[in-house]
Design a protein around this motif. Structure first.
Motif, short mmCIF file in Angstrom:
data_model
loop_
_atom_site.label_atom_id
_atom_site.label_comp_id
_atom_site.label_asym_id
_atom_site.label_seq_id
_atom_site.Cartn_x
_atom_site.Cartn_y
_atom_site.Cartn_z
N THR A 11 1.73 -5.02 -3.15
CA THR A 11 0.33 -5.32 -2.88
C THR A 11 -0.12 -6.55 -3.66
O THR A 11 -0.84 -7.40 -3.15
CB THR A 11 -0.56 -4.12 -3.20
OG1 THR A 11 -0.12 -3.00 -2.43
CG2 THR A 11 -2.02 -4.39 -2.89
N VAL A 44 -1.03 -0.89 3.74
CA VAL A 44 -1.48 -0.85 2.35
C VAL A 44 -2.76 -0.03 2.31
O VAL A 44 -3.71 -0.33 3.04
CB VAL A 44 -1.76 -2.28 1.83
CG1 VAL A 44 -2.29 -2.23 0.41
CG2 VAL A 44 -0.52 -3.15 1.92
N THR A 48 -6.12 0.87 -2.78
CA THR A 48 -5.17 0.07 -3.55
C THR A 48 -5.43 -1.41 -3.34
O THR A 48 -5.47 -2.19 -4.29
CB THR A 48 -3.72 0.40 -3.11
OG1 THR A 48 -3.49 1.79 -3.29
CG2 THR A 48 -2.71 -0.40 -3.90
N PHE A 49 -5.64 -1.79 -2.10
CA PHE A 49 -5.83 -3.21 -1.79
C PHE A 49 -7.14 -3.74 -2.37
O PHE A 49 -7.17 -4.83 -2.93
CB PHE A 49 -5.80 -3.43 -0.27
CG PHE A 49 -5.71 -4.88 0.08
CD1 PHE A 49 -4.49 -5.54 0.06
CD2 PHE A 49 -6.84 -5.61 0.41
CE1 PHE A 49 -4.41 -6.88 0.37
CE2 PHE A 49 -6.77 -6.95 0.71
CZ PHE A 49 -5.54 -7.58 0.71
N GLU A 52 -6.90 -4.41 -6.16
CA GLU A 52 -5.86 -5.32 -6.65
C GLU A 52 -6.38 -6.68 -7.14
O GLU A 52 -5.93 -7.15 -8.19
CB GLU A 52 -4.79 -5.51 -5.57
CG GLU A 52 -3.55 -6.18 -6.07
CD GLU A 52 -2.80 -5.38 -7.15
OE1 GLU A 52 -1.96 -5.97 -7.83
OE2 GLU A 52 -3.06 -4.17 -7.30
#
Length: 77
Positions: A11, A44, A48-49, A52
């Motif tokens: 990612t 993804v 999480t994305f 990041e």
């Protein structure tokens, strides 16, 4: 801001690559780019994305600029 070493993930590389290709972008812009490119074969998770870019900025790999509307715009260093 002090850079902290972090472990880069798939990612992480996706975010860095998308920013390199598109230039400064909000996380929403980056997610749109991801959906139009690699998400069909490499999903993804949204949480999480979206987290990041802030993680990469804390490590000194990105810069973030606060927009008037409250959104953050990230760019590669």
């Amino acid at each position: 801001m002090t850079s902290k070493p972090i472990r880069l993930t798939g990612t992480s590389y996706a975010v860095l690559s998308l920013l390199e290709l598109s230039g400064p972008a909000t996380v929403y812009d980056l997610k749109q780019s991801l959906e139009q490119s690699i998400e069909n074969f490499w999903p993804v998770p949204h949480t999480t994305f979206y987290a990041e870019p802030a993680r990469l900025a804390a490590a000194g790999l990105l810069t973030e600029q606060q927009e008037d509307g409250g959104r953050r715009r990230s760019s590669t260093r």
